[in-house]
Design an enzyme around this catalytic site. Sequence first.
Site, PDB file in Angstrom:
ATOM      1  N   HIS A  77     -68.946 -36.971   1.582  1.00  0.00           N
ATOM      2  CA  HIS A  77     -68.348 -38.252   1.174  1.00  0.00           C
ATOM      3  C   HIS A  77     -67.222 -38.041   0.174  1.00  0.00           C
ATOM      4  CE1 HIS A  77     -70.491 -38.575  -2.752  1.00  0.00           C
ATOM      5  NE2 HIS A  77     -71.569 -38.150  -2.124  1.00  0.00           N
ATOM      6  N   ASP A  79     -66.031 -40.154  -2.359  1.00  0.00           N
ATOM      7  CA  ASP A  79     -66.046 -40.717  -3.705  1.00  0.00           C
ATOM      8  C   ASP A  79     -66.935 -39.927  -4.647  1.00  0.00           C
ATOM      9  OD1 ASP A  79     -68.155 -41.594  -2.072  1.00  0.00           O
ATOM     10  OD2 ASP A  79     -68.591 -43.292  -3.377  1.00  0.00           O
ATOM     11  N   ASP A 116     -70.642 -33.442  -6.626  1.00  0.00           N
ATOM     12  CA  ASP A 116     -71.277 -34.395  -5.727  1.00  0.00           C
ATOM     13  C   ASP A 116     -70.205 -35.410  -5.311  1.00  0.00           C
ATOM     14  OD1 ASP A 116     -72.817 -36.312  -4.439  1.00  0.00           O
ATOM     15  OD2 ASP A 116     -73.774 -37.041  -6.271  1.00  0.00           O
ATOM     16  N   GLU A 146     -69.767 -43.893  -0.595  1.00  0.00           N
ATOM     17  CA  GLU A 146     -71.166 -43.500  -0.452  1.00  0.00           C
ATOM     18  C   GLU A 146     -71.973 -43.885  -1.673  1.00  0.00           C
ATOM     19  OE1 GLU A 146     -74.673 -40.785  -0.875  1.00  0.00           O
ATOM     20  OE2 GLU A 146     -72.934 -41.029  -2.178  1.00  0.00           O
ATOM     21  N   GLU A 147     -71.403 -43.692  -2.853  1.00  0.00           N
ATOM     22  CA  GLU A 147     -72.155 -43.873  -4.089  1.00  0.00           C
ATOM     23  C   GLU A 147     -72.462 -45.333  -4.402  1.00  0.00           C
ATOM     24  OE1 GLU A 147     -73.480 -41.456  -5.355  1.00  0.00           O
ATOM     25  OE2 GLU A 147     -72.243 -39.662  -5.264  1.00  0.00           O
ATOM     26  N   ASP A 170     -74.270 -32.597   1.509  1.00  0.00           N
ATOM     27  CA  ASP A 170     -74.418 -33.401   0.296  1.00  0.00           C
ATOM     28  C   ASP A 170     -75.754 -33.190  -0.400  1.00  0.00           C
ATOM     29  OD1 ASP A 170     -73.772 -35.271  -1.653  1.00  0.00           O
ATOM     30  OD2 ASP A 170     -74.362 -36.991  -0.443  1.00  0.00           O
ATOM     31  N   HIS A 458     -74.321 -37.498 -11.322  1.00  0.00           N
ATOM     32  CA  HIS A 458     -74.231 -38.879 -11.798  1.00  0.00           C
ATOM     33  C   HIS A 458     -74.300 -38.974 -13.313  1.00  0.00           C
ATOM     34  CE1 HIS A 458     -75.638 -40.729  -7.686  1.00  0.00           C
ATOM     35  NE2 HIS A 458     -74.784 -39.722  -7.542  1.00  0.00           N
TER      36      HIS A 458
END
Length: 491
Positions: A77, A79, A116, A146-147, A170, A458
């Site tokens: 992904h 983002d 990530d 995605e996030e 991922d 994150h």
Amino acid sequence: MSGDIRELEPREVWTHFYSLTRIPRPSGHEEKIRTFLADFGQRLGLETILDGAGNVIIRKPATPGMEDRMGVILQAHLDMVPQKVGGSLHDFERDPIEPLIDGEWVRANGTTLGADNGIGVAAAMAVLESSTIQHGPVEALFTSEEETGMNGASGLRPGLLRGEILLNLDSEDEGELFIGCAGGLDGTMTFRYAETPLPPGYAGFALRVGGLRGGHSGMDIHLGRGNANKIMNRLLHAGYRAHGLLLSEIEGGSLRNAIPRQSEAHVAVPEARAGRFLKEFSTLAESIRSEFAGADPMLQIGAVPEPAPLRVIEEEVFSRSLRAIHACPNGVMRMSFEMDGLVETSNNLAIVRSGGGELTVQCLLRSSVDSAREDLASMVGSVFDLAGADAVFDGGYPGWKPDPESALLSLMKDTYRQLFGRDPEVRAVHAGLECGIIGAICPGLDMISFGPTIRYPHSPDEKAEISSVGRFRDYLVRVLMSVPAARLGSL
């Protein structure tokens, strides 16, 4: 702690990853990275597609002699999660990420790194660019947003992809193959309030909770880390019950899939009780810090005097919201009975925010069992219904049911064993992966998720293990070489 990550091995992956750090790409602001990848594909002379859901698809023909191999989709992904340390002036929509070499790891200077899923994107780019890697037909699928809801994967048009195998790049533990994931559901609970003038005789305070580790609400939810929204609500609830504290505004958390690291509230307390309030606040803060000393040793809780606000949230609504947030389940609800150590069901009380006459609470509910996820939604909804809030649950996405008999899994286990002399671990993950959504849109895909070792995604502590990126790349190359011509299920 410095160095140029482009000098690390494998250079082709780290060089592409470095180029991604130059391009701001927080969720919802992916225009520049889409343009960059489209230009990349076209510059290589490859078929490049930008679809209506914000995804980029780049197709590369098979290397000579491998045209009859099964088609492979490399999926990552675009983002990244925008999180930064307190006091940072970093603007994720404008500023590049500053990667640093820190011993055996690469991390960023005060922000999330974007490994990530930038490492996955970079690895796919390296395959597309290579003239030496042997492979059958390859499609690189770079998905958007995605996030914040897996919107790119959800918007994928049926029939667009041609491959029969999907390799999701991922995952965050090198040496582990993931064959299943949890589904998710967004919950938004809204209290509507009127603002009332603050009566005379009140003192103002800014309450702050910070210094928490936070982390991925799927990968890290079982670690017992503090949730800034729950801690702040505990402080507010105690102040309201004992001293008549009133709330002017609050903002805690920023992303539904990140465990909230900080919260700030602006409150008013009767001047006659201000001293007592501060004393009891300090005592409670120390108790909470002691509770979380093992999981969150840097937790900071403070109360700073400030001018009293002119207006506050009406007390009756404030009181109801306090009780609802206090009662709302948060963290692990149940562990899996099928796989040791796997969280089955959880809730992340992600965001609490006031403004414009609304106090909003956002949660992300996860479970690998659909009925358990729906029951959790009913539980959370009931708490807020009883408190007079409007509860809406949407944005649901399916889980990915494990298939231990997958022919692709057998192939990848054998390949890993041949390459590294040991067996990979086979797991499911509590985090959401796009495999569930893509598999529902493109039935029949055989799918595996794997990746390098990434810690604390994150959060600003995010870091990627340098050596694992090399092993991840070598494994990906060997798997592409090993894909058979016949359907895997017939082997």
